[in-house]
Design a protein around this motif. Structure first.
Motif, PDB file in Angstrom:
ATOM      1  N   GLU A 181       0.845  -1.190   0.000  1.00  0.00           N
ATOM      2  CA  GLU A 181       0.000   0.000   0.000  1.00  0.00           C
ATOM      3  C   GLU A 181       0.883   1.243   0.000  1.00  0.00           C
ATOM      4  OE1 GLU A 181      -3.392   0.162   2.563  1.00  0.00           O
ATOM      5  OE2 GLU A 181      -3.302  -1.995   2.945  1.00  0.00           O
ATOM      6  N   TYR A 182       0.404   2.281  -0.698  1.00  0.00           N
ATOM      7  CA  TYR A 182       1.176   3.506  -0.828  1.00  0.00           C
ATOM      8  C   TYR A 182       0.437   4.674  -0.191  1.00  0.00           C
ATOM      9  CZ  TYR A 182       3.920   0.939  -4.305  1.00  0.00           C
ATOM     10  OH  TYR A 182       4.718   0.018  -4.940  1.00  0.00           O
ATOM     11  N   LEU A 183       1.188   5.549   0.475  1.00  0.00           N
ATOM     12  CA  LEU A 183       0.629   6.774   1.016  1.00  0.00           C
ATOM     13  C   LEU A 183       0.576   7.815  -0.086  1.00  0.00           C
ATOM     14  CD1 LEU A 183       2.683   6.745   4.347  1.00  0.00           C
ATOM     15  CD2 LEU A 183       0.287   6.067   4.045  1.00  0.00           C
ATOM     16  N   GLU A 184      -0.155   8.879   0.154  1.00  0.00           N
ATOM     17  CA  GLU A 184      -0.372   9.884  -0.893  1.00  0.00           C
ATOM     18  C   GLU A 184       0.937  10.452  -1.437  1.00  0.00           C
ATOM     19  OE1 GLU A 184      -2.779  14.110  -1.557  1.00  0.00           O
ATOM     20  OE2 GLU A 184      -3.046  12.978   0.293  1.00  0.00           O
ATOM     21  N   PHE A 185       1.876  10.754  -0.557  1.00  0.00           N
ATOM     22  CA  PHE A 185       3.138  11.344  -1.010  1.00  0.00           C
ATOM     23  C   PHE A 185       4.038  10.327  -1.698  1.00  0.00           C
ATOM     24  CE2 PHE A 185       4.009  10.004   3.353  1.00  0.00           C
ATOM     25  CZ  PHE A 185       5.246   9.388   3.249  1.00  0.00           C
ATOM     26  N   GLU A 186       3.675   9.031  -1.632  1.00  0.00           N
ATOM     27  CA  GLU A 186       4.467   7.978  -2.267  1.00  0.00           C
ATOM     28  C   GLU A 186       3.972   7.629  -3.673  1.00  0.00           C
ATOM     29  OE1 GLU A 186       6.056   5.081   1.238  1.00  0.00           O
ATOM     30  OE2 GLU A 186       3.868   5.068   0.950  1.00  0.00           O
ATOM     31  N   LEU A 187       2.937   8.296  -4.150  1.00  0.00           N
ATOM     32  CA  LEU A 187       2.351   7.961  -5.449  1.00  0.00           C
ATOM     33  C   LEU A 187       3.341   8.053  -6.618  1.00  0.00           C
ATOM     34  CD1 LEU A 187      -1.257   9.457  -5.145  1.00  0.00           C
ATOM     35  CD2 LEU A 187      -0.514   7.077  -4.908  1.00  0.00           C
ATOM     36  N   PRO A 188       4.250   9.055  -6.637  1.00  0.00           N
ATOM     37  CA  PRO A 188       5.255   9.066  -7.722  1.00  0.00           C
ATOM     38  C   PRO A 188       6.112   7.795  -7.734  1.00  0.00           C
ATOM     39  CG  PRO A 188       5.213  11.189  -6.615  1.00  0.00           C
ATOM     40  CD  PRO A 188       4.353  10.262  -5.796  1.00  0.00           C
ATOM     41  N   ILE A 189       6.405   7.254  -6.566  1.00  0.00           N
ATOM     42  CA  ILE A 189       7.174   6.008  -6.459  1.00  0.00           C
ATOM     43  C   ILE A 189       6.347   4.850  -6.992  1.00  0.00           C
ATOM     44  CG2 ILE A 189       8.194   4.365  -4.824  1.00  0.00           C
ATOM     45  CD1 ILE A 189       8.882   6.802  -3.064  1.00  0.00           C
ATOM     46  N   LYS A 190       5.062   4.847  -6.644  1.00  0.00           N
ATOM     47  CA  LYS A 190       4.172   3.788  -7.113  1.00  0.00           C
ATOM     48  C   LYS A 190       4.118   3.753  -8.642  1.00  0.00           C
ATOM     49  CE  LYS A 190      -0.664   2.266  -7.051  1.00  0.00           C
ATOM     50  NZ  LYS A 190      -2.046   2.589  -6.634  1.00  0.00           N
ATOM     51  N   GLU A 191       3.999   4.931  -9.261  1.00  0.00           N
ATOM     52  CA  GLU A 191       3.919   5.017 -10.728  1.00  0.00           C
ATOM     53  C   GLU A 191       5.195   4.472 -11.377  1.00  0.00           C
ATOM     54  OE1 GLU A 191       3.095   9.057 -11.714  1.00  0.00           O
ATOM     55  OE2 GLU A 191       1.114   9.056 -10.751  1.00  0.00           O
ATOM     56  N   LEU A 192       6.345   4.832 -10.830  1.00  0.00           N
ATOM     57  CA  LEU A 192       7.611   4.364 -11.398  1.00  0.00           C
ATOM     58  C   LEU A 192       7.789   2.862 -11.192  1.00  0.00           C
ATOM     59  CD1 LEU A 192       9.924   7.334 -10.358  1.00  0.00           C
ATOM     60  CD2 LEU A 192       9.384   6.633 -12.701  1.00  0.00           C
ATOM     61  N   GLU A 193       7.373   2.332 -10.048  1.00  0.00           N
ATOM     62  CA  GLU A 193       7.480   0.898  -9.804  1.00  0.00           C
ATOM     63  C   GLU A 193       6.565   0.121 -10.747  1.00  0.00           C
ATOM     64  OE1 GLU A 193       8.874   0.622  -5.122  1.00  0.00           O
ATOM     65  OE2 GLU A 193       6.747   0.423  -5.602  1.00  0.00           O
ATOM     66  N   GLU A 194       5.380   0.681 -11.034  1.00  0.00           N
ATOM     67  CA  GLU A 194       4.471   0.031 -11.986  1.00  0.00           C
ATOM     68  C   GLU A 194       5.051   0.066 -13.394  1.00  0.00           C
ATOM     69  OE1 GLU A 194       0.827   2.119 -11.442  1.00  0.00           O
ATOM     70  OE2 GLU A 194       0.176   0.874  -9.741  1.00  0.00           O
ATOM     71  N   GLN A 195       5.673   1.189 -13.772  1.00  0.00           N
ATOM     72  CA  GLN A 195       6.318   1.291 -15.087  1.00  0.00           C
ATOM     73  C   GLN A 195       7.439   0.269 -15.210  1.00  0.00           C
ATOM     74  OE1 GLN A 195       7.663   5.262 -16.021  1.00  0.00           O
ATOM     75  NE2 GLN A 195       5.695   6.189 -15.476  1.00  0.00           N
TER      76      GLN A 195
END
Length: 317
Positions: free
Chosen positions: A2-16
């Motif tokens: 699970e990702y916190l709001e400020f971690e969303l840029p990290i989530k996007e890059l990990e998905e890419q």
């Protein structure tokens, strides 16, 4: 994860990065260079975000649903050697406070700490980590047993506060916490307290008096939570971020004002990102701290502990 709001840029890059690897596996296209570029961007984003966390973001990390709780630490550190002990011998067994005997290597410890739940059912079972008076009295019973047999005490602090219900007040919540503070201040065995998540109010202090107080990098320790502080001062929870800043509740703040003695480094992104490394770090720090305390006489232990807390705070005559 699970990702916190400020971690969303990290989530996007990990998905890419994951999609890039899948494409490489399912086709004959060489995506090594592309994956390397994404990995570099990901590393830079992680470093930039986690090295510049605000106090409120650290509060959010301390509450991350994947963050390890007290029993996770105890079971990982002690393995099969942990024997949980129950009840305060007066009212009942408080499920929000856990404790028992365990070993790190050949050294026995009495482990005590607040335990939260992992889902709705277990959160209710553990009362969201908020102990009743019988929880603090159970903790005290275990500490006195440890003292009797010369066993050092380790406490794990992770609570949004002591339970504020009517029944808890009727059974003496304030007295139970005050009694623990008094008895811990004069306990004749080493006490190592570790703030592993939330360290709020008297709920934390009830098991927080120690010869050495350690604090994980993304934990927080304060007289009140940011939300409750905001609701009192501004009559709204909207100012919780400003409250977190003003409360000076981060590990670095607590170390600066000497409320805690040492900060325990967490893996990049928080304790939940690499649990094994976190458990190993905490285990090593407990042993290292105990080594520095074990040769002190009971008289010196109590004397130094009392002096430590007497010297806290600033006042003008």
């Amino acid at each position: 994860m699970e990702y916190l709001e400020f971690e969303l840029p990290i989530k996007e890059l990990e998905e890419q990065l994951q999609k890039c690897k899948v494409i490489g596996e399912e086709s004959e296209v060489d995506v090594t260079e592309t994956c390397s570029q994404i990995e570099k961007k990901l590393a830079d984003a992680q470093k930039d975000i986690y090295k510049n966390l605000t106090p409120w973001q650290r509060v959010q990390l301390s509450r991350h649903p994947n963050r390890p709780y007290t029993l996770d630490y105890i079971n990982a550190i002690c393995g099969d050697s942990f024997l949980e002990l129950h009840g305060d011998r007066n009212v009942k067994d408080d499920k929000a406070m856990v404790g028992g005997l365990g070993k790190i290597g050949d050294q026995s410890f009495m482990f005590i700490g607040q335990q939260k739940g992992y889902n709705t059912k277990t959160r209710q079972y553990r009362n969201f980590g908020m102990a009743n008076p019988e929880g603090y009295r159970k903790a005290l019973r275990l500490m006195k047993s440890a003292e009797k047999f010369g066993i050092p005490v380790v406490t794990f602090i992770d609570t949004p506060g002591a339970y504020p219900g009517l029944e808890a007040e009727e059974r003496g919540q304030g007295e139970a916490i005050a009694r623990n503070i008094l008895e811990m201040s004069r306990l004749k065995v080493p006490i190592i307290a570790i703030v592993i998540g939330e360290g709020a109010s008297g709920g934390a202090l009830g098991i927080g008096v120690g010869d050495k107080v350690l604090m994980l990098e993304n934990a927080w320790y304060s007289v009140i939570s940011p939300e409750n502080c905001s609701s009192i001062l501004w009559r709204s929870w909207e100012y919780k971020e400003q409250a977190a800043e003003a409360l000076k509740l981060t590990a670095s703040d607590a170390k600066k004002i000497k409320v805690v003695d040492e900060i325990v480094k967490e893996p990049l992104g928080g304790a939940h990102r690499d649990r094994t490394k976190t458990f190993e770090t905490v285990s090593n720090r407990i042993l290292k701290t105990y080594e520095a305390l074990k040769n002190l006489s009971p008289k010196d232990l109590v004397s130094q502990r009392m002096e430590k807390y007497e010297n806290m705070g600033v006042f003008k005559g």
